[in-house]
Design an enzyme around this catalytic site. Structure first.
Site, PDB file in Angstrom:
ATOM      1  N   GLY A 230      36.361  38.034  40.860  1.00  0.00           N
ATOM      2  CA  GLY A 230      37.521  37.212  40.529  1.00  0.00           C
ATOM      3  C   GLY A 230      38.818  37.703  41.155  1.00  0.00           C
ATOM      4  O   GLY A 230      39.890  37.175  40.870  1.00  0.00           O
TER       5      GLY A 230
ATOM      6  N   GLY B 216      39.470  37.730  44.470  1.00  0.00           N
ATOM      7  CA  GLY B 216      39.841  36.982  45.673  1.00  0.00           C
ATOM      8  C   GLY B 216      39.034  37.332  46.924  1.00  0.00           C
ATOM      9  O   GLY B 216      39.474  37.029  48.036  1.00  0.00           O
ATOM     10  N   LYS B 217      37.850  37.902  46.778  1.00  0.00           N
ATOM     11  CA  LYS B 217      37.037  38.237  47.957  1.00  0.00           C
ATOM     12  C   LYS B 217      36.620  36.955  48.692  1.00  0.00           C
ATOM     13  O   LYS B 217      36.826  36.833  49.891  1.00  0.00           O
ATOM     14  CB  LYS B 217      35.770  39.018  47.546  1.00  0.00           C
ATOM     15  CG  LYS B 217      36.066  40.384  46.950  1.00  0.00           C
ATOM     16  CD  LYS B 217      34.798  41.171  46.669  1.00  0.00           C
ATOM     17  CE  LYS B 217      33.898  40.555  45.600  1.00  0.00           C
ATOM     18  NZ  LYS B 217      34.516  40.509  44.258  1.00  0.00           N
ATOM     19  N   SER B 218      36.040  36.017  47.931  1.00  0.00           N
ATOM     20  CA  SER B 218      35.570  34.783  48.576  1.00  0.00           C
ATOM     21  C   SER B 218      36.748  33.958  49.086  1.00  0.00           C
ATOM     22  O   SER B 218      36.666  33.346  50.147  1.00  0.00           O
ATOM     23  CB  SER B 218      34.740  33.943  47.601  1.00  0.00           C
ATOM     24  OG  SER B 218      33.676  34.712  47.116  1.00  0.00           O
ATOM     25  N   TYR B 219      37.837  33.959  48.339  1.00  0.00           N
ATOM     26  CA  TYR B 219      39.018  33.218  48.776  1.00  0.00           C
ATOM     27  C   TYR B 219      39.496  33.756  50.123  1.00  0.00           C
ATOM     28  O   TYR B 219      39.819  33.001  51.039  1.00  0.00           O
ATOM     29  CB  TYR B 219      40.128  33.347  47.728  1.00  0.00           C
ATOM     30  CG  TYR B 219      41.407  32.674  48.130  1.00  0.00           C
ATOM     31  CD1 TYR B 219      41.611  31.322  47.876  1.00  0.00           C
ATOM     32  CD2 TYR B 219      42.412  33.387  48.787  1.00  0.00           C
ATOM     33  CE1 TYR B 219      42.790  30.696  48.261  1.00  0.00           C
ATOM     34  CE2 TYR B 219      43.587  32.772  49.179  1.00  0.00           C
ATOM     35  CZ  TYR B 219      43.773  31.433  48.916  1.00  0.00           C
ATOM     36  OH  TYR B 219      44.929  30.820  49.304  1.00  0.00           O
TER      37      TYR B 219
ATOM     38  N   ASP C  69      30.533  40.100  52.099  1.00  0.00           N
ATOM     39  CA  ASP C  69      31.122  39.897  50.775  1.00  0.00           C
ATOM     40  C   ASP C  69      30.370  40.875  49.865  1.00  0.00           C
ATOM     41  O   ASP C  69      29.178  40.716  49.610  1.00  0.00           O
ATOM     42  CB  ASP C  69      30.839  38.435  50.371  1.00  0.00           C
ATOM     43  CG  ASP C  69      31.681  37.977  49.200  1.00  0.00           C
ATOM     44  OD1 ASP C  69      32.378  38.825  48.598  1.00  0.00           O
ATOM     45  OD2 ASP C  69      31.629  36.779  48.871  1.00  0.00           O
TER      46      ASP C  69
ATOM     47  N   GLY D  45      30.760  42.730  43.299  1.00  0.00           N
ATOM     48  CA  GLY D  45      31.976  43.047  42.543  1.00  0.00           C
ATOM     49  C   GLY D  45      32.007  44.538  42.228  1.00  0.00           C
ATOM     50  O   GLY D  45      30.979  45.116  41.893  1.00  0.00           O
TER      51      GLY D  45
END
Ligand code: ADP
Ligand code: MG
Length: 373
Positions: free
Chosen positions: A108, A110-113, A257, A260
């Site tokens: 949550g 912001g890695k994928s963002y 990616d 987490g």
């Protein structure tokens, strides 16, 4: 070439954090990131580790990206991240080097963002791919060189490799693949499928198909995706003519990616595997950063440093697989993503420390020491 670049990026407060009346505790000034926290900001049950100097820690990185407030003049949008980091990746790849971009941070954050973004707000991967095909068409017309672009997409979950793009069907197809090492070409995943692509749309379709195949989808466990690493790999071959003789270079771009970085909610075996691969990755990157400063190559003897540096690639599947993209012929970028909120203080500090360990400490002196434990 071994060059390690470390960036950190902080996202806006999310709705949940706002509902909790969370405070922004990250401040960025130039390339410096500071985290401020009073003990009263730390929720019950979360230890206030390393709180010194009134709860303030500062670190300097190659880049500190403040994306907390879109209205602020300091707000860093996606295209700035691409200009700083993505353009270097493209430059390295066209010069025949490998490249590797990692996103590290708690779920949550912001890695994928940052890596993928959204259709109206594209992240690094689509921008890098778009840049790649733009440059291919420019160069194609100028000097008659030819190019081939292939992709593969895999997931590492619990130290097992799964092909996310296999077209084979049937139970177990494309999963539990073996990692092998070719004496000349380095590590590779046996039976991993590769797919020829002509443009970004082809890549986008494959990424969608791959995402649907992730362990999350097959197990129905939503949070598994946060416990697996994925690597989207572009294999880029250039053929040029040197004095009438064809000359071929193959570069790989690994866009990773990571799982987490938080350790809550995972099962014991998963925790051990995730910790091991993230810790090994951190060690590999920090040895490489150090090697870069002392002028040596991965594991080679150098004038300054007589002792052979040991790079623990083989300690985890992830680092072994990425070995040829983490060595001296590679541009390595780590982007550590952060929540701005006080409620995530412990995770944020541990992410900042991880990123700090990975950076090239000697070449880029730290502004302030992190005095915490
Ligand atoms: P992760 O991949 O680390 O689990 P996500 O990239 O899915 O996290 O981000 C979580 C949420 O935060 C998403 O809704 C995303 O759009 C938002 N977000 C993350 N980073 C930013 C940013 N820099 N600017 C705006 N929104 C962001
Ligand atoms: Mg994600």
């Amino acid at each position: 070439m071994a060059s390690v670049c470390v960036a950190v990026r902080v996202r806006p407060l999310n709705e949940r954090e706002k509902e909790m009346s969370a405070k922004v505790i990250i401040h960025m000034d130039g390339s410096t990131t500071s985290v401020h926290c009073n003990k009263k900001h730390i929720p019950k049950g979360i230890p206030g580790i390393g709180l010194t100097d009134g709860g303030r820690h500062s670190f300097s990185y190659d880049f500190s990206y403040d994306s907390t407030d879109v209205r602020s003049p300091n707000f860093v949008p996606q295209d700035k991240v691409f200009k700083d980091l993505g353009c270097d990746v493209l430059k390295a790849v066209f010069e025949g080097y490998n490249a590797c971009v990692f996103a590290y941070g708690q779920t949550g954050s912001g890695k994928s963002y940052t890596m993928i973004g959204s259709p109206g707000d594209l992240g690094l991967i689509p921008r890098i791919c778009d840049g790649l095909f733009c440059q291919i068409s420019e160069k194609d017309q100028v000097d008659g060189a030819s190019f081939r672009t292939e992709v593969s997409y895999l997931e590492i979950y619990n130290e097992r490799v799964q092909d996310l793009l296999t077209t084979k069907t049937g139970p177990g197809s494309g999963s539990g693949l073996h990692l092998r090492e070719h004496p000349k070409d380095g590590p590779y995943v046996q039976k991993l499928s590769t797919h020829l692509v002509q443009n970004y749309t082809d890549i986008e379709e494959l990424m969608h198909a791959g995402n649907a195949k992730r362990t999350t989808a097959s197990t129905g466990m939503n949070d598994v995706s946060s416990r697996s690493h994925t690597s989207f790999t572009i294999i880029f071959t250039q053929v040029r003519f040197d004095a009438e003789l064809p000359c071929e270079t193959v570069s790989k771009i690994h866009l990773v990616d990571l799982a987490g970085s938080e350790r809550t909610g995972a099962r014991l075996k998963e925790v051990a595997n995730i910790n091991k691969s993230l810790a090994t990755l951190g060690s590999v990157i920090s040895v490489l950063a150090d090697t870069c400063v002392t002028g040596g190559g991965g594991g080679s003897h150098t004038g300054k440093r007589k002792k052979q540096l040991f790079i623990p690639y083989r300690d985890s599947l992830l680092t072994w697989l990425l070995k040829d993209s983490l060595g001296r012929n590679s541009k390595t970028i780590m982007i550590a993503t952060l929540s701005p909120a006080d409620v995530h203080y412990s995770e944020t500090l541990s992410t900042l420390r991880y990123a700090n360990r990975a950076k090239n400490i000697v070449r880029k002196p730290t502004v302030n020491e992190d005095s915490g434990v």
